[in-house]
Design a protein around this motif. Structure first.
Motif, PDB file in Angstrom:
ATOM      1  N   SER A  31       2.352   7.370 -13.587  1.00  0.00           N
ATOM      2  CA  SER A  31       2.358   5.946 -13.901  1.00  0.00           C
ATOM      3  C   SER A  31       1.549   5.212 -12.839  1.00  0.00           C
ATOM      4  O   SER A  31       0.867   5.821 -12.009  1.00  0.00           O
ATOM      5  CB  SER A  31       3.792   5.417 -13.952  1.00  0.00           C
ATOM      6  OG  SER A  31       4.359   5.391 -12.653  1.00  0.00           O
ATOM      7  N   ASN A  32       1.639   3.895 -12.845  1.00  0.00           N
ATOM      8  CA  ASN A  32       0.936   3.088 -11.842  1.00  0.00           C
ATOM      9  C   ASN A  32       1.779   2.845 -10.597  1.00  0.00           C
ATOM     10  O   ASN A  32       1.404   2.053  -9.737  1.00  0.00           O
ATOM     11  CB  ASN A  32       0.516   1.740 -12.447  1.00  0.00           C
ATOM     12  CG  ASN A  32       1.714   0.892 -12.858  1.00  0.00           C
ATOM     13  OD1 ASN A  32       2.783   1.415 -13.163  1.00  0.00           O
ATOM     14  ND2 ASN A  32       1.543  -0.416 -12.862  1.00  0.00           N
ATOM     15  N   GLU A  33       2.905   3.539 -10.483  1.00  0.00           N
ATOM     16  CA  GLU A  33       3.799   3.382  -9.343  1.00  0.00           C
ATOM     17  C   GLU A  33       3.785   4.619  -8.459  1.00  0.00           C
ATOM     18  O   GLU A  33       3.449   5.723  -8.898  1.00  0.00           O
ATOM     19  CB  GLU A  33       5.234   3.128  -9.814  1.00  0.00           C
ATOM     20  CG  GLU A  33       5.426   1.869 -10.626  1.00  0.00           C
ATOM     21  CD  GLU A  33       6.856   1.686 -11.093  1.00  0.00           C
ATOM     22  OE1 GLU A  33       7.211   0.576 -11.494  1.00  0.00           O
ATOM     23  OE2 GLU A  33       7.626   2.679 -11.049  1.00  0.00           O
ATOM     24  N   TYR A  48      11.957   3.832  -1.840  1.00  0.00           N
ATOM     25  CA  TYR A  48      10.964   2.790  -2.055  1.00  0.00           C
ATOM     26  C   TYR A  48      10.221   3.042  -3.355  1.00  0.00           C
ATOM     27  O   TYR A  48      10.100   4.197  -3.812  1.00  0.00           O
ATOM     28  CB  TYR A  48       9.924   2.757  -0.915  1.00  0.00           C
ATOM     29  CG  TYR A  48      10.503   2.640   0.468  1.00  0.00           C
ATOM     30  CD1 TYR A  48      10.822   1.398   1.020  1.00  0.00           C
ATOM     31  CD2 TYR A  48      10.711   3.777   1.258  1.00  0.00           C
ATOM     32  CE1 TYR A  48      11.340   1.291   2.303  1.00  0.00           C
ATOM     33  CE2 TYR A  48      11.220   3.685   2.541  1.00  0.00           C
ATOM     34  CZ  TYR A  48      11.533   2.435   3.054  1.00  0.00           C
ATOM     35  OH  TYR A  48      12.045   2.334   4.318  1.00  0.00           O
ATOM     36  N   VAL A  49       9.693   1.960  -3.927  1.00  0.00           N
ATOM     37  CA  VAL A  49       8.761   2.042  -5.049  1.00  0.00           C
ATOM     38  C   VAL A  49       7.564   1.171  -4.700  1.00  0.00           C
ATOM     39  O   VAL A  49       7.711  -0.044  -4.490  1.00  0.00           O
ATOM     40  CB  VAL A  49       9.398   1.562  -6.373  1.00  0.00           C
ATOM     41  CG1 VAL A  49       8.365   1.595  -7.499  1.00  0.00           C
ATOM     42  CG2 VAL A  49      10.596   2.424  -6.733  1.00  0.00           C
ATOM     43  N   LEU A  50       6.377   1.785  -4.604  1.00  0.00           N
ATOM     44  CA  LEU A  50       5.162   1.054  -4.258  1.00  0.00           C
ATOM     45  C   LEU A  50       4.485   0.607  -5.552  1.00  0.00           C
ATOM     46  O   LEU A  50       4.070   1.435  -6.359  1.00  0.00           O
ATOM     47  CB  LEU A  50       4.224   1.932  -3.433  1.00  0.00           C
ATOM     48  CG  LEU A  50       4.841   2.617  -2.203  1.00  0.00           C
ATOM     49  CD1 LEU A  50       3.767   3.344  -1.416  1.00  0.00           C
ATOM     50  CD2 LEU A  50       5.580   1.620  -1.325  1.00  0.00           C
ATOM     51  N   GLN A  51       4.379  -0.707  -5.720  1.00  0.00           N
ATOM     52  CA  GLN A  51       3.831  -1.276  -6.948  1.00  0.00           C
ATOM     53  C   GLN A  51       2.680  -2.216  -6.612  1.00  0.00           C
ATOM     54  O   GLN A  51       2.887  -3.318  -6.122  1.00  0.00           O
ATOM     55  CB  GLN A  51       4.914  -2.047  -7.717  1.00  0.00           C
ATOM     56  CG  GLN A  51       6.061  -1.183  -8.204  1.00  0.00           C
ATOM     57  CD  GLN A  51       7.159  -2.006  -8.855  1.00  0.00           C
ATOM     58  OE1 GLN A  51       7.584  -3.024  -8.317  1.00  0.00           O
ATOM     59  NE2 GLN A  51       7.612  -1.573 -10.020  1.00  0.00           N
ATOM     60  N   LYS A  52       1.481  -1.755  -6.867  1.00  0.00           N
ATOM     61  CA  LYS A  52       0.302  -2.588  -6.650  1.00  0.00           C
ATOM     62  C   LYS A  52      -0.823  -2.230  -7.623  1.00  0.00           C
ATOM     63  O   LYS A  52      -1.619  -3.086  -8.004  1.00  0.00           O
ATOM     64  CB  LYS A  52      -0.182  -2.436  -5.202  1.00  0.00           C
ATOM     65  CG  LYS A  52      -1.158  -3.502  -4.769  1.00  0.00           C
ATOM     66  CD  LYS A  52      -0.518  -4.876  -4.707  1.00  0.00           C
ATOM     67  CE  LYS A  52      -1.482  -5.926  -4.208  1.00  0.00           C
ATOM     68  NZ  LYS A  52      -0.893  -7.292  -4.185  1.00  0.00           N
ATOM     69  N   HIS A  53      -0.880  -0.962  -8.003  1.00  0.00           N
ATOM     70  CA  HIS A  53      -1.940  -0.511  -8.901  1.00  0.00           C
ATOM     71  C   HIS A  53      -1.654  -0.943 -10.338  1.00  0.00           C
ATOM     72  O   HIS A  53      -0.496  -1.155 -10.728  1.00  0.00           O
ATOM     73  CB  HIS A  53      -2.085   1.017  -8.829  1.00  0.00           C
ATOM     74  CG  HIS A  53      -2.665   1.502  -7.539  1.00  0.00           C
ATOM     75  ND1 HIS A  53      -3.995   1.362  -7.221  1.00  0.00           N
ATOM     76  CD2 HIS A  53      -2.089   2.135  -6.481  1.00  0.00           C
ATOM     77  CE1 HIS A  53      -4.222   1.882  -6.022  1.00  0.00           C
ATOM     78  NE2 HIS A  53      -3.078   2.357  -5.553  1.00  0.00           N
ATOM     79  N   ASP A  54      -2.722  -1.041 -11.136  1.00  0.00           N
ATOM     80  CA  ASP A  54      -2.603  -1.442 -12.539  1.00  0.00           C
ATOM     81  C   ASP A  54      -2.649  -0.252 -13.498  1.00  0.00           C
ATOM     82  O   ASP A  54      -2.248  -0.374 -14.650  1.00  0.00           O
ATOM     83  CB  ASP A  54      -3.724  -2.419 -12.911  1.00  0.00           C
ATOM     84  CG  ASP A  54      -3.628  -3.720 -12.131  1.00  0.00           C
ATOM     85  OD1 ASP A  54      -2.497  -4.133 -11.832  1.00  0.00           O
ATOM     86  OD2 ASP A  54      -4.682  -4.301 -11.811  1.00  0.00           O
TER      87      ASP A  54
END
Length: 379
Positions: A31-33, A48-54
């Motif tokens: 996914s994007n995460e 943690y969950v890193l969420q920045k990409h589309d």
């Protein structure tokens, strides 16, 4: 058989990387995460969950010294994540790509990282202290297809790449003001940024998973034609060998020592390769087999043929051998294609006894070769 620890994290994992102390693992669940799990009281918990990409995250690398995470994605962007307090803070990297970013790796000194892309370019990224951002210089002249994997030489200057036209290339990434000239780097010490040092035309299919041996004496990569290639004496007159597999293609490879490597891929079962005293590489065994199987006899004989490595038009005869057997009749630990293999040893170690694999089945498997007596001679 090697000691095995299996951990189920997601339905599918595209790539993963470990924290410096190996207490946390970061992976992309297709996914994007980016999910980061921490080991707490013998149980993995999401921290943690890193969420920045589309779009889908295609590459992750967690630096061993500076504790920074770099991610790349099909959205053509890259971020460097720094842990500030209890949060991971992203910094955008200027890649200047018009196609997806496909892979990423920190350099051994962690002052640069390389990004391979579908734009037929490789981005060498470094930090500009004056402007407080990450910028990139592009190697774009030689590649004529997507760059599928990148690997840094221990000298922090040479970078190996593979592409979808089967070529493996080695470039100089020397950047003035970032790198220093090292006499131990040999002829590459005087090469300019982006200068091609070596081109190997051994495969006529997609190539993946390029890696250097711990000392940088041997280069290995895999092809979608069910072959793995080993290149010794990387330089003006390289000696190349290939091992033809009887099973499905590999996707990635990792050197366990200077004389042993492990390949992973569509057979769902890690394959061990080793070099004998004369330097000839051969298939040894499936690492995750759960049934007794004999690997001796004429069906694992070596076949020699001419292999060629181009160095500005020059070539040298090499050796090539044929080995391996389909593992479909064996019960493997992974249930689907293995796409990634990562060392669990400290950066710069001369041998690897623990490593992890992940794949389409959503499992991360930790392998320990400490008690594999039949492999100790190659470590």
């Amino acid at each position: 058989m090697a000691a095995i620890s299996v951990h189920r994290f997601a339905l599918c994992i595209t790539c993963h990387s470990w924290s410096p102390d190996r207490s946390m693992v970061a992976f992309c669940p297709n996914s994007n995460e980016v999910h980061i799990y921490r080991l707490s009281e013998d149980k993995w918990e999401r921290a943690y969950v890193l969420q920045k990409h589309d779009q889908i995250v295609s590459g992750i690398d967690w630096s061993a010294r500076s504790n920074r995470i770099v991610t790349v994605s099909h959205d053509r962007n890259s971020y460097v994540w720094n842990l500030e307090g209890s949060e991971w803070v992203p910094t955008l990297v200027i890649l200047r790509l018009n196609h997806a970013a496909l892979c990423v790796q920190w350099s051994p000194q962690e002052n640069k990282f390389a990004v391979g892309s579908g734009a037929k370019t490789v981005c060498i990224c470094y930090y500009e202290l004056e402007n407080n951002w990450w910028v990139s210089k592009l190697i774009r002249k030689r590649h004529n297809s997507s760059v599928t994997s990148v690997a840094w030489h221990p000298n922090n200057i040479l970078l190996a790449t593979t592409s979808t036209v089967g070529k493996c290339r080695v470039f100089s990434t020397f950047i003035k003001g970032v790198d220093t000239r090292d006499s131990d780097a040999g002829a590459s010490a005087d090469a300019k940024f982006g200068e091609q040092i070596l081109q190997l035309d051994l495969s006529y299919s997609w190539a993946f998973g390029v890696k250097w041996s711990p000392r940088g004496n041997t280069l290995a990569y895999v092809g979608h034609n069910s072959m793995i290639y080993f290149v010794d004496d990387v330089g003006p007159s390289p000696l190349a060998q290939n091992v033809l597999l009887c099973g499905l293609p590999l996707r990635d490879v990792l050197f366990i020592s200077e004389r042993m490597a492990v390949g992973v891929g569509f057979d769902c079962n890690p394959m061990v390769f080793a070099a004998d005293e004369s330097g000839i590489w051969n298939f040894i065994k499936f690492l995750g087999e759960r049934k007794t199987s004999s690997f001796s006899g004429p069906k694992y004989g070596s076949q020699f043929s001419e292999a060629f490595g181009k160095f500005y038009g020059q070539s040298r005869q090499g050796t090539s051998n044929n080995g391996g057997e389909n593992s479909r009749h064996l019960e493997s630990v992974h249930e689907n294609c293995i796409t990634c293999i990562v060392s669990l040893e400290e950066s710069g170690s001369s041998s690897t006894r623990r490593f992890s694999t992940s794949g389409v089945d959503g499992n991360i498997v930790i392998w320990d070769l400490e008690n594999s007596e039949d492999l100790l001679e190659f470590l």
